[in-house]
Design an enzyme around this catalytic site. Structure first.
Site, PDB file in Angstrom:
ATOM      1  N   ILE A 147     -22.569  12.883   3.771  1.00 59.50           N
ATOM      2  CA  ILE A 147     -22.781  11.513   4.243  1.00 59.50           C
ATOM      3  C   ILE A 147     -22.221  11.291   5.642  1.00 59.50           C
ATOM      4  CG2 ILE A 147     -22.432   9.083   3.639  1.00 59.50           C
ATOM      5  CD1 ILE A 147     -24.309  10.703   1.811  1.00 59.50           C
ATOM      6  N   GLY A 148     -21.360  12.165   6.106  1.00 63.74           N
ATOM      7  CA  GLY A 148     -20.913  12.018   7.489  1.00 63.74           C
ATOM      8  C   GLY A 148     -19.479  12.412   7.723  1.00 63.74           C
ATOM      9  N   CYS A 186      -6.874  -0.306   2.614  1.00 61.80           N
ATOM     10  CA  CYS A 186      -6.970  -1.485   3.453  1.00 61.80           C
ATOM     11  C   CYS A 186      -7.893  -1.182   4.618  1.00 61.80           C
ATOM     12  CB  CYS A 186      -5.603  -1.863   4.005  1.00 61.80           C
ATOM     13  SG  CYS A 186      -4.420  -2.265   2.717  1.00 61.80           S
ATOM     14  N   CYS A 219     -23.890   2.306  -0.124  1.00 55.08           N
ATOM     15  CA  CYS A 219     -23.073   2.651  -1.288  1.00 55.08           C
ATOM     16  C   CYS A 219     -22.413   1.449  -1.928  1.00 55.08           C
ATOM     17  CB  CYS A 219     -22.010   3.660  -0.870  1.00 55.08           C
ATOM     18  SG  CYS A 219     -21.075   3.157   0.574  1.00 55.08           S
ATOM     19  N   HIS A 227     -14.960   9.439  -4.948  1.00 56.27           N
ATOM     20  CA  HIS A 227     -13.738   8.636  -4.984  1.00 56.27           C
ATOM     21  C   HIS A 227     -12.692   9.199  -5.924  1.00 56.27           C
ATOM     22  CE1 HIS A 227     -16.094   5.864  -2.668  1.00 56.27           C
ATOM     23  NE2 HIS A 227     -14.971   5.294  -2.325  1.00 56.27           N
ATOM     24  N   LYS A 256       0.844  -1.203   0.000  1.00 49.38           N
ATOM     25  CA  LYS A 256       0.000   0.000   0.000  1.00 49.38           C
ATOM     26  C   LYS A 256       0.876   1.249   0.000  1.00 49.38           C
ATOM     27  CE  LYS A 256      -2.631   2.660   3.316  1.00 49.38           C
ATOM     28  NZ  LYS A 256      -3.964   2.812   2.738  1.00 49.38           N
TER      29      LYS A 256
HETATM   30  N1  GLN Z   1     -20.810   7.986   7.522  1.00 54.85           N
HETATM   31  C1  GLN Z   1     -19.741   7.314   6.859  1.00 54.85           C
HETATM   32  C2  GLN Z   1     -18.828   8.336   6.216  1.00 54.85           C
HETATM   33  O1  GLN Z   1     -19.311   9.344   5.804  1.00 54.85           O
HETATM   34  C3  GLN Z   1     -20.248   6.376   5.778  1.00 54.85           C
HETATM   35  C4  GLN Z   1     -19.125   5.693   5.065  1.00 54.85           C
HETATM   36  C5  GLN Z   1     -19.522   4.626   4.089  1.00 54.85           C
HETATM   37  O2  GLN Z   1     -20.595   4.603   3.591  1.00 54.85           O
HETATM   38  N2  GLN Z   1     -18.660   3.717   3.790  1.00 54.85           N
HETATM   39  O3  GLN Z   1     -17.635   8.107   6.089  1.00 54.85           O
HETATM   40 ZN    ZN Z   2     -20.853   5.276   1.549  1.00 51.15          ZN
END
Ligand code: GLN
Ligand code: ZN
Length: 764
Positions: A435-436, A520, A647, A698, A21
Site C-alpha cells: 500500500i505504500g 495519535c 481503508c 494492524h 500514549k
Molecule cells: N500510502 C499510505 C501508507 O501506506 C496509506 C495509508 C493509509 O491508508 N492510511 O501508509
Molecule cells: Zn490504508
C-alpha cells in the site's frame, strides 16, 4: 438568581505531551507494570479534571476518560467480549480489554471503524453471542474518584443504548428490540447506583440521533428513555446529541428526559429550534463552540446566537457548552511557540475552547459588558487572519472560479486505457503489491528527529532515506512483489508531509489528537489559500524507480483525505478548499509523470468518513469528492496508471462514487471487516482493477498462507481474477521489519499458488 451554567462534554485523553500514549505503549512493551500504568493514568485523569475545574466549567464530565476507546469501555462494562477471547465473568481484565482492541497470537482483534464523521476510531462491539451483564459500573467508579479525590461533583458520561447497539454488529435487524430489552435494565442499574452515590446529572450520548433514522428507531428511542425515566426519576438525564442536527427534532425534545444537548454549530439546528421551540421543563445544553475545529470563535457572533436562543427559553434552562467532546482537538495552543502569530492568535484548542464557553456563560449572566474585552480580542484575531495575504491569493482564487466548465476526465475510458497499461507494464495475473509505507524502524524516526533538530545535515538525512529506500527496493525484489513502492521513509504522516510542503498549510508542534487506541495524529492546519510550491515527492520516487526494472508507484495523499485529516479554515466552503488542494496535486502528478513515473497512487482512505451524517447531503459531498480526485488525476497519459487506496470504513454504500473516481486500480481494506465488503460486489459490478486487502496489518501476527488463500478465493467468487490485485489491507509503516518480510513472503506465496491454479483453469 438563576445562573447560566457552562459544561464540557469530554476532555482529550492524551495529555499535553501525549503522556497517556507513552504510558500505554510502555505497558504494552513490558516496560511499565499494570499498577504503574493505572497509577500514571489516574494522575493524568485527575489533572484533566482539575484543569477543567480551574477553567470555571460548571459541569465537568467524568467517565469520558478511557484506556483505549469509550465504545470498548461500554462493551466490557456490559460483558460483551467476543468468544475467541478467554473471559468468564466479572470485571473484564485489562489484558482481555487490550486483547479485544489489539488482537493476540490466537485471536484477531475486533474490527475498528470511524466514529461518525470524525477521524476517531472505535472498536466495533460484536454481539454474536451476547449475554449482556453489568460487570462493573465504570461511570460510578469515575464519579466517586472525582468526588473523593478532588471534591468534584462530576457529570458522568455514558454512551447511550441506542447508539451503542446501532454501532454494534453481529445481530440481525429483527433482534434489535430484544437486545435493547436486555441492555436497558443494565443502563438503569448503572444510573440507579449513580443516583445513590449522589450524581445529579448524567450525560447520555446518543450521537446516532444526528444520522438518518426511521420512525421505528425513534419509537425505540422513546420507549428506552421512558423506561429509564420511570425507573430512575431521581437522576437528571441529559440526552446529548452532536455532529449533526437531529432528525425528528420535535419527537426528541419531547422525550421524557430532563435535558437535551444540541449541536448549534451544524446544519439547521437553530432554525428547527426557532420553528418548533423548546419545552419549558427541560434544560437546553447548547453546543455553540465547535468541538471539532481549532478556530477561535468570534465571541460576538456566539453571544448574539445565545441571546437569540434566550428569546425562546429561560436563562435557568440554558447550559453553554462545546458542540461535542473535545477529544477531537489538541489540548492547548500554549505549547505552539513556533507558530506564526497571526495564525496562533486565531486558534483555539481544548483549553482555550473551555475558556470561550466560560466567557460566554459569564457574559449572559453578568451582561455583555463583563466580557467586552474577550469579545474584542476574539474579533480582532479572527479578522486579522481573514485580512491577511494568506487568505487573499488572487491567482488561486481565480483558478477555482475558472473550474466551472472544466470536465476533469481521462481522455480514454478505462477499458481502453488498461490495454495500453498492460502493454506497458506486462504484469502477471493477480499482481502483488503493497500500500505504500514500509516499516519505520526506531532508527528512521530517530534520524528524522535529529535532522529536524539540526543535529545532522540535510544531506546526511537524504542519504539515510536513500539507503533505507534502497534496502527495501532490494527486499521487495527478493520477496517477489510485482509492483514496488519507495516506502515513504521520508514521511512521518501521510497528510502532514504534504501539509509541510504546500502553501496555505501550517504544521503544529504539538497539536495531537487521538486517532485509534494510543495512536495519535497531528492534523495540519489549512489556514489559507492552498497552492503548489515545488515538487514534493519526485526526488524519492525517481530514485526508487532508478533502482529497479519493476514499476514503482508514486505515492500521494488525495485531496479529500488531506482535507478530512486536516483542520480546515471555515471561512470558505470545504469543497473549494478541496479543489485548491486537487489543483496543487495535479501539478505534482504532472511532475512525477514528466520524470518517468508511470504509476501513481493517490490515497483516499478518508473519503468515506467525510460523508455527512444526514444522507440527504451525501450526494453533494460525493460529487465534490469525485470531482476533486479527478481534478488531481485526470491530466495523465493513457498508459499512466492511477491507483487509489481506501481503508477502515464501510464502503458498501459508496461503491458507485468509488467507481466514479475512475482510478485504474484501487486497493481496499477488507481483512478486518472480515470480507463483508465482498458481498457488495455481487450487486454492483466493479469494472476496474481492484485489490482487496488479504491480511490485516494492524496486528503483529504473521498470517498463515491458508488464511490468505481463503481470503483471495472468497474475493474471486465475485471478482474476476483478471482485475484482481493482491495486497495487504493498509500501509506497513507501524509494523516491524521481520514480521513484515515474513507476512509479505506468505502473501506472495499465496498469490503464486492461486495464480498457478487460475492459469491452469484458464487453459482448460
Ligand atoms: N500510502 C499510505 C501508507 O501506506 C496509506 C495509508 C493509509 O491508508 N492510511 O501508509
Ligand atoms: Zn490504508
Amino acid at each position: 438568581m438563576s445562573k447560566v451554567r457552562s459544561a464540557n462534554l469530554g476532555y482529550p485523553r492524551i495529555g499535553e505531551n501525549r503522556e497517556w500514549k507513552k504510558a500505554l505503549e510502555k505497558y504494552w512493551n513490558g516496560s511499565l507494570s499494570k499498577e504503574e500504568l493505572l497509577a500514571e493514568t489516574e494522575q493524568l485523569r485527575l489533572q484533566f479534571l482539575q484543569k477543567q475545574k480551574k477553567s470555571g466549567i460548571d459541569f465537568i464530565p467524568v467517565g469520558d476518560f478511557s484506556l483505549y476507546d469509550h465504545v470498548l469501555d461500554t462493551s466490557v462494562m456490559f460483558g460483551i467480549v467476543p468468544k475467541r477471547f478467554t473471559y468468564n465473568r466479572g470485571p473484564v481484565p485489562l489484558e482481555t480489554y487490550f486483547a479485544i482492541a489489539r488482537g493476540t497470537e490466537g485471536a484477531v482483534a475486533s474490527e475498528m471503524t470511524k466514529w461518525f464523521n470524525t477521524n476517531y476510531h472505535y472498536i466495533v462491539p460484536e454481539l454474536e453471542d451476547a449475554v449482556p451483564t453489568l460487570t462493573e459500573n465504570r461511570p460510578l467508579a469515575y464519579y466517586l474518584e472525582a468526588k473523593e479525590k478532588l471534591g468534584i461533583d462530576g457529570k458522568p458520561v455514558i454512551l447511550g443504548p441506542i447508539t451503542y447497539l446501532k454501532l454494534a454488529k453481529g445481530y440481525k435487524e429483527e433482534a434489535f428490540a430484544s437486545l435493547l430489552e436486555q441492555f436497558v435494565p443494565l443502563y438503569i442499574q448503572v444510573l440507579k447506583e449513580l443516583a445513590e452515590a449522589g450524581a445529579n446529572w448524567v450525560q447520555i450520548d446518543e450521537p446516532i440521533l444526528g444520522t438518518t433514522l426511521s420512525k421505528k428507531d425513534i419509537a425505540f428511542v422513546k420507549q428506552t428513555y421512558t423506561e429509564i425515566n420511570k425507573a430512575v426519576p431521581q437522576i437528571n438525564v441529559l440526552l446529548q446529541t452532536y455532529f449533526e442536527t437531529v432528525n425528528f427534532y420535535e419527537e426528541i425534545v419531547a422525550l421524557p428526559v430532563q435535558g437535551i444537548g444540541l449541536d448549534f454549530t451544524v446544519g439547521d439546528t437553530l432554525s428547527l429550534f426557532q420553528t418548533y421551540g423548546f419545552p419549558e421543563d427541560k434544560v437546553l445544553a447548547a453546543g455553540v463552540i465547535d468541538g471539532r475545529n481549532i478556530w477561535r470563535t468570534n465571541l460576538e457572533e456566539k453571544f448574539t446566537l445565545l441571546e437569540h436562543i434566550l428569546l425562546y427559553i429561560d436563562k435557568k434552562q440554558l447550559i453553554v457548552q462545546p458542540s461535542s467532546s473535545l477529544l477531537h482537538v489538541p489540548v492547548s495552543k500554549q505549547l505552539e511557540e513556533a507558530l506564526n502569530l497571526v495564525i496562533k492568535d486565531a486558534l483555539s484548542f481544548a483549553d482555550e475552547k473551555l475558556a470561550e464557553v466560560v466567557a460566554l456563560a459569564r457574559g449572559l449572566q453578568e451582561g455583555k459588558a463583563a466580557i467586552q474585552k474577550e469579545i474584542e480580542e476574539s474579533k480582532r484575531a479572527v479578522q486579522a487572519l481573514n485580512d491577511s495575504p494568506y487568505r487573499n491569493d488572487k491567482q488561486t482564487q481565480k483558478n477555482i472560479r475558472n473550474l466551472n466548465h472544466f470536465k476533469a476526465s481521462r481522455s480514454l475510458p478505462f477499458a481502453k486505457r488498461i490495454e495500453k497499461q498492460q502493454a506497458l507494464f506486462q504484469l502477471p495475473l493477480l499482481p502483488t503489491t503493497t500500500i505504500g509505507s514500509l516499516p519505520q524502524t526506531p532508527e528512521v524516526r530517530r534520524t528524522r528527529l535529529k535532522w529536524r533538530k539540526g543535529e545532522i545535515t540535510e544531506q546526511a538525512y537524504a542519504q539515510f532515506i536513500e539507503a533505507e529506500t534502497k534496502k527495501w527496493i532490494d527486499m521487495q525484489e527478493e520477496i517477489g512483489l510485482d509492483v514496488l513502492v519507495h516506502g515513504e521513509f521520508e514521511r512521518t504522516d501521510m497528510v502532514e508531509y504534504f501539509g509541510e510542503k504546500l502553501n496555505g498549510f501550517e504544521v503544529t508542534r504539538n497539536g495531537w489528537v487521538q486517532s485509534y487506541g494510543s495512536r495519535c495524529v497531528k492534523p495540519p492546519i489549512i489556514f489559507g489559500d492552498v497552492s503548489f510550491d515545488k515538487p514534493m515527492t519526485v526526488k524519492e520516487s525517481v530514485y526508487a524507480q532508478s533502482l529497479t526494472k519493476k514499476p514503482v508507484k508514486g505515492m500521494l495523499t488525495g485531496p479529500i483525505t488531506i482535507l478530512n485529516w486536516s483542520f480546515v479554515r471555515d471561512d470558505i466552503l470545504r469543497h473549494e478548499v478541496a479543489y485548491q488542494i486537487a489543483l496543487a496535486l495535479r501539478k505534482e502528478i504532472e511532475n512525477l509523470e514528466g520524470n518517468g513515473i508511470k504509476m501513481v497512487q493517490v490515497d483516499e482512505p478518508a473519503l468515506r468518513e467525510g460523508l455527512p451524517l444526514d444522507q440527504e447531503k451525501w450526494q453533494d459531498y460525493l460529487d465534490a469528492a469525485v470531482y476533486a480526485f479527478k481534478l488531481a488525476t485526470s491530466s495523465v497519459q493513457d498508459d499512466t496508471q492511477i491507483h487509489t487506496h481506501m481503508c477502515y470504513s464501510d464502503f458498501e454504500d459508496i461503491i458507485e462514487a468509488i467507481s466514479a473516481l475512475d482510478a485504474d486500480v484501487i486497493s481496499i481494506e477488507t481483512s478486518r471487516s472480515h470480507g463483508e465488503l465482498i458481498s457488495s460486489f455481487e450487486d454492483f459490478t466493479y469494472d476496474k482493477d481492484i485489490g482487496l486487502g488479504v491480511y490485516d496489518i494492524h496486528s503483529p501476527r504473521v498470517p498463515r498462507k491458508e488464511e490468505i488463500i481463503q481470503n483471495i478465493e472468497r474475493a474471486l467468487q465475485t471478482i474476476s481474477p483478471k482485475q484482481f490485485w493482491i495486497n495487504p489491507d493498509c500501509g506497513l509503516k507501524t509494523r516491524k521489519e521481520a514480521e513484515t518480510v515474513a507476512a509479505l513472503k506468505v502473501m506472495v506465496a499465496a498469490a503464486k499458488e492461486i495464480r498457478k491454479a487460475q492459469l491452469a483453469l484458464q487453459e482448460k
